[in-house]
Design a protein around this motif. Sequence first.
Motif, PDB file in Angstrom:
ATOM      1  N   ARG A 109      -3.896  -9.261   0.447  1.00  0.00           N
ATOM      2  CA  ARG A 109      -3.184 -10.655   0.423  1.00  0.00           C
ATOM      3  C   ARG A 109      -1.358 -11.057  -0.015  1.00  0.00           C
ATOM      4  O   ARG A 109      -1.348 -10.841  -1.119  1.00  0.00           O
ATOM      5  CB  ARG A 109      -4.358 -11.660   0.306  1.00  0.00           C
ATOM      6  CG  ARG A 109      -5.673 -11.544   0.780  1.00  0.00           C
ATOM      7  CD  ARG A 109      -6.274 -12.632   0.634  1.00  0.00           C
ATOM      8  NE  ARG A 109      -7.542 -12.095  -0.794  1.00  0.00           N
ATOM      9  CZ  ARG A 109      -7.161 -12.587  -1.382  1.00  0.00           C
ATOM     10  NH1 ARG A 109      -6.133 -13.875  -1.332  1.00  0.00           N
ATOM     11  NH2 ARG A 109      -7.714 -11.942  -3.005  1.00  0.00           N
ATOM     12  N   ARG A 110      -0.978 -12.440   0.091  1.00  0.00           N
ATOM     13  CA  ARG A 110      -0.137 -12.564  -0.317  1.00  0.00           C
ATOM     14  C   ARG A 110      -0.578 -14.194  -1.052  1.00  0.00           C
ATOM     15  O   ARG A 110      -1.830 -15.248  -0.576  1.00  0.00           O
ATOM     16  CB  ARG A 110       0.982 -13.556   0.414  1.00  0.00           C
ATOM     17  CG  ARG A 110       1.471 -12.444   1.455  1.00  0.00           C
ATOM     18  CD  ARG A 110       2.908 -13.051   1.461  1.00  0.00           C
ATOM     19  NE  ARG A 110       3.544 -12.003   1.745  1.00  0.00           N
ATOM     20  CZ  ARG A 110       4.738 -11.469   0.864  1.00  0.00           C
ATOM     21  NH1 ARG A 110       4.892 -12.302  -0.039  1.00  0.00           N
ATOM     22  NH2 ARG A 110       5.453 -10.541   0.708  1.00  0.00           N
ATOM     23  N   THR A 111      -0.329 -14.586  -1.829  1.00  0.00           N
ATOM     24  CA  THR A 111      -0.902 -15.794  -2.711  1.00  0.00           C
ATOM     25  C   THR A 111      -0.095 -16.710  -2.472  1.00  0.00           C
ATOM     26  O   THR A 111       1.301 -16.043  -1.639  1.00  0.00           O
ATOM     27  CB  THR A 111      -0.742 -15.305  -4.588  1.00  0.00           C
ATOM     28  OG1 THR A 111       0.363 -14.676  -4.758  1.00  0.00           O
ATOM     29  CG2 THR A 111      -1.589 -14.335  -4.877  1.00  0.00           C
ATOM     30  N   ARG A 112      -0.165 -17.922  -2.799  1.00  0.00           N
ATOM     31  CA  ARG A 112       0.279 -18.935  -3.022  1.00  0.00           C
ATOM     32  C   ARG A 112       1.349 -18.884  -3.586  1.00  0.00           C
ATOM     33  O   ARG A 112       2.588 -19.078  -2.915  1.00  0.00           O
ATOM     34  CB  ARG A 112       0.108 -20.369  -3.044  1.00  0.00           C
ATOM     35  CG  ARG A 112      -0.443 -20.783  -1.508  1.00  0.00           C
ATOM     36  CD  ARG A 112      -1.274 -21.992  -2.681  1.00  0.00           C
ATOM     37  NE  ARG A 112      -2.664 -21.643  -3.069  1.00  0.00           N
ATOM     38  CZ  ARG A 112      -3.547 -22.457  -3.900  1.00  0.00           C
ATOM     39  NH1 ARG A 112      -2.895 -23.197  -4.697  1.00  0.00           N
ATOM     40  NH2 ARG A 112      -4.267 -21.870  -4.274  1.00  0.00           N
ATOM     41  N   ARG A 114       3.611 -16.210  -3.380  1.00  0.00           N
ATOM     42  CA  ARG A 114       3.990 -14.700  -2.945  1.00  0.00           C
ATOM     43  C   ARG A 114       4.352 -13.990  -3.491  1.00  0.00           C
ATOM     44  O   ARG A 114       4.727 -12.813  -3.208  1.00  0.00           O
ATOM     45  CB  ARG A 114       5.526 -15.294  -2.696  1.00  0.00           C
ATOM     46  CG  ARG A 114       5.866 -16.868  -2.273  1.00  0.00           C
ATOM     47  CD  ARG A 114       7.212 -16.986  -0.964  1.00  0.00           C
ATOM     48  NE  ARG A 114       7.014 -16.247   0.325  1.00  0.00           N
ATOM     49  CZ  ARG A 114       7.813 -16.331   0.919  1.00  0.00           C
ATOM     50  NH1 ARG A 114       9.178 -16.182   0.206  1.00  0.00           N
ATOM     51  NH2 ARG A 114       7.373 -16.097   2.103  1.00  0.00           N
ATOM     52  N   LYS A 115       2.926 -14.030  -4.248  1.00  0.00           N
ATOM     53  CA  LYS A 115       2.657 -11.899  -5.022  1.00  0.00           C
ATOM     54  C   LYS A 115       2.101 -11.616  -3.657  1.00  0.00           C
ATOM     55  O   LYS A 115       0.819 -12.342  -2.625  1.00  0.00           O
ATOM     56  CB  LYS A 115       1.731 -12.522  -6.227  1.00  0.00           C
ATOM     57  CG  LYS A 115       3.608 -12.696  -6.962  1.00  0.00           C
ATOM     58  CD  LYS A 115       2.250 -12.533  -8.297  1.00  0.00           C
ATOM     59  CE  LYS A 115       2.947 -12.598  -9.945  1.00  0.00           C
ATOM     60  NZ  LYS A 115       1.606 -12.540 -11.090  1.00  0.00           N
ATOM     61  N   ASN A 116       1.898 -10.192  -3.984  1.00  0.00           N
ATOM     62  CA  ASN A 116       1.068  -9.444  -3.252  1.00  0.00           C
ATOM     63  C   ASN A 116       0.508  -8.686  -3.522  1.00  0.00           C
ATOM     64  O   ASN A 116       0.040  -8.388  -5.059  1.00  0.00           O
ATOM     65  CB  ASN A 116       2.203  -8.365  -2.307  1.00  0.00           C
ATOM     66  CG  ASN A 116       2.305  -7.652  -0.718  1.00  0.00           C
ATOM     67  OD1 ASN A 116       0.043  -7.989  -0.641  1.00  0.00           O
ATOM     68  ND2 ASN A 116       2.633  -7.540  -0.006  1.00  0.00           N
ATOM     69  N   ILE A 117      -1.299  -9.283  -2.737  1.00  0.00           N
ATOM     70  CA  ILE A 117      -2.134  -8.579  -3.561  1.00  0.00           C
ATOM     71  C   ILE A 117      -3.335  -7.591  -2.985  1.00  0.00           C
ATOM     72  O   ILE A 117      -2.797  -7.721  -1.812  1.00  0.00           O
ATOM     73  CB  ILE A 117      -3.672  -9.888  -4.007  1.00  0.00           C
ATOM     74  CG1 ILE A 117      -2.782 -11.051  -4.963  1.00  0.00           C
ATOM     75  CG2 ILE A 117      -4.431  -9.587  -5.094  1.00  0.00           C
ATOM     76  CD1 ILE A 117      -3.882 -11.730  -5.058  1.00  0.00           C
ATOM     77  N   LEU A 118      -3.111  -6.316  -3.910  1.00  0.00           N
ATOM     78  CA  LEU A 118      -4.176  -5.875  -3.496  1.00  0.00           C
ATOM     79  C   LEU A 118      -5.623  -5.168  -3.646  1.00  0.00           C
ATOM     80  O   LEU A 118      -5.496  -5.082  -4.969  1.00  0.00           O
ATOM     81  CB  LEU A 118      -3.085  -4.334  -3.452  1.00  0.00           C
ATOM     82  CG  LEU A 118      -4.114  -2.927  -3.067  1.00  0.00           C
ATOM     83  CD1 LEU A 118      -4.171  -2.700  -1.583  1.00  0.00           C
ATOM     84  CD2 LEU A 118      -3.202  -1.357  -3.406  1.00  0.00           C
ATOM     85  N   VAL A 119      -6.327  -5.248  -2.722  1.00  0.00           N
ATOM     86  CA  VAL A 119      -7.782  -5.134  -3.550  1.00  0.00           C
ATOM     87  C   VAL A 119      -8.139  -3.924  -2.893  1.00  0.00           C
ATOM     88  O   VAL A 119      -8.752  -3.901  -2.542  1.00  0.00           O
ATOM     89  CB  VAL A 119      -8.200  -6.520  -3.217  1.00  0.00           C
ATOM     90  CG1 VAL A 119     -10.024  -6.282  -3.785  1.00  0.00           C
ATOM     91  CG2 VAL A 119      -7.860  -7.485  -3.770  1.00  0.00           C
ATOM     92  N   VAL A 120      -8.646  -3.301  -3.647  1.00  0.00           N
ATOM     93  CA  VAL A 120      -9.610  -1.634  -3.022  1.00  0.00           C
ATOM     94  C   VAL A 120     -11.138  -1.841  -4.032  1.00  0.00           C
ATOM     95  O   VAL A 120     -10.874  -1.735  -4.700  1.00  0.00           O
ATOM     96  CB  VAL A 120      -8.465  -0.431  -4.200  1.00  0.00           C
ATOM     97  CG1 VAL A 120     -10.136   0.835  -3.525  1.00  0.00           C
ATOM     98  CG2 VAL A 120      -7.086  -0.613  -3.251  1.00  0.00           C
TER      99      VAL A 120
END
Length: 740
Positions: A109-112, A114-120
């Motif tokens: 996902r992208r945060t507000r 504009r970071k990219n979060i990867l969730v596994v």
Amino acid sequence: VIRKGGDWKTTGRSKDNTSQDKPTGARPSGPVPPPVEKLSRLAAPVTALPGVGPAYARRLDQLDIKTVGDLLYHFPRRYLDRSNVTPIGSVKTGQDATVVGTVCDVESRRTRSRKNILVVSLFDGTGYLSGVWFNQEYHREQLKEGVETAFSGKVQFQYKRLQIVNPSYDVLGGGEEGEGQDGMGPEGEDQGGGPQGIHTGRIIPLYPGTAGVTSAALRKLVSRALDMVGGMADVLPEEVRRTFGLMPLTEALREIHFPGGEETLGKARYRALFDEIFIMQVGLALRKKRREREGGGISHGPPGELVGGFRRSLPFELTVVQEKAWGEIARDMSLAVPMNRLLQGEVGSGKTVVAVQALLLAVDGGYQGAIMAPTEILAHQHYRRIGGMLEGLPVRVGLLTAGTPADDLRDIASGDVGVVVGTHALIQEGVSFDRLGVVVIDEQHRFGLRQRVTLAAKGSAPDVLHMSATPIPRTLSLTLYGDLDVSVMDELPAGRKGVVTVVADKSQRKGAFAMVGEEVRLGRQVFVICPLVEESEKLEARAAEKEAGRLAGEFPGYDIGLVHGQMKSEDKRRVMERFGAGEIDILISTVMVEVGIDVPNATAMIVEDADRFGLAQLHQLRGRIGRGSERAICVLFANPTTDEAKARMEAIQRYDDGFALAEADLRIRGEGSLFGIRQSGLPDLKLARLSRDFKLIRDARSVAFRLVDRDPVLSEGENVLLRWEANRRFGGTLEWLFHG
Ligand code: ADP
Ligand code: MG
């Protein structure tokens, strides 16, 4: 049967592992003894294994796995004990936990902001737990759905889920359907199978990072490799195995990849560790024996006119340790076996005087002597100093650097020049000697093996003296220089007052400058060493220029000089000469003055950002001062932030003895990056830790050397297996190891 000791090569790369993959380099003319035949499967290419085609072999190649042996010796990086794994259902927040489960969801996902979060997310039958990364999408490559994975880290509860941010993770397996993904499928050669249960077990091996080769695939291949070498002979003689209580080889290899339990795994790892240490010592012993056997060296006569004249001209008595070292060198040189000796001595312990005698001993007998220094500055300094020492004696001293005119080269080739001082230029093509009888290599760790070998090759088996001012802990020298004879000079000439070392922070700058001013006022000289700038020499030069400007403001009326790596060597040399002559009071320098500069009137040194330097380097730097009869002071400006840096600063302040410091360095850092080991061509030690395994190294060494003493080419009985293995492991590196 055997042509020359330790000469078999493992160059076999054929798929036919019964006939071609035997050592081919210098094959004995007779039939290969049967036990070696079976052993030689270790040298078979990985493509000899079912299921491995050329494409997959290329992937394995990226892990440095080329042969079946490489594969079997590709050991797990660590092990995970399932009994230390917490079921996700019972982890607590705040706990440092390891969980194992199957990847069931991968999402970014992208945060507000504009970071990219990867969730596994992992599922282990008792619950779900997610690994979370910011801007590190690349973890997707390994963490695919269905893959069994271990996560470790601090567990949090957030957004209604259990998570670990930036977990350390290991991919345990790709699931049994992973063939296609493993790349073995497309080759169409995989016959599947492998023993049951190779992916389970209580202790799970974790392999080093893989390039498209999963741990599951590795385990499958290892299992096939074990089948292939099954029943092979043990590489160690029975007696050695008994003495050290070792597990049989094939059993140990199986246990390491498929651990049955902690105790057996421990024994297996000990066996592997022992082999690494012991077989390397065997290799070193073979090298040494071979050199001794080949002989062909020069029997230099006893010291003559030149050596005598030189000794009489010295304004001081040689120290006891200098005399002892010289005695050992002169004896080596008198023998027909080429000398291969390391002269180790603290900076300022007087190695040069000893080396000059070796050069003159050669000239006394009608030979030439050459000394090679790592930098132009040093070569010039040696040239001036040695030239000065030999003034009035009937020997011509020549300098050989990149800029040496052809006429001078001719005088070296004709033998008119007896003592040649030079840089790398000595080993250039086109440089030749008439009768090169002895070679001295100064600061030997700064040269690669090839360079040292090339210089020696300019003569016909000349005697070689390596010199090092870098104190090497005994442990290291046993492995690193295992086939060198070593002379140690662990005493400084009398009358030295030594160096007081102070670690200071920037707030104490005023005091330090006052101290500098005081020294200069007394007519002494000062070094100021600028910070090490790893990114570029240019930045380093700029820092030095800035410092020079600042000091010019602080000390009006004094002569301030500047040297840095960006200057032309001609200019550098001129500055150093002026400093040596006392025309410069304060010398600003980048680290290039590190080695060998001898200015006895320099009594103070300031090192900026000292915590950026390694201990060996700081010790070298500090050795530039305190070379006269005045007490010297070294101020290290530092602001250490890490524990390691703090420990280093503490050690340099505490110890002025280089050997004590080297041991401290070994303790602080481990041996990994110590003293540029790699550069010196030490065969890779994967398991041994020199600091930890000292006793084992010493014991294994004495057994190895005794064995080779009794059977110098290892041609008797089961010793043949041992020699084969020594070559498989170290053949490539040991070939260059102090070849002389
Ligand atoms: P190294 O090469 O080991 O760093 P050097 O050979 O350059 O040391 O010697 C350092 C200084 O000590 C030189 O100025 C040298 O003349 C002097 N020196 C060497 N041996 C002695 C001795 N036995 N007594 C007094 N001074 C010595
Ligand atoms: Mg000799």
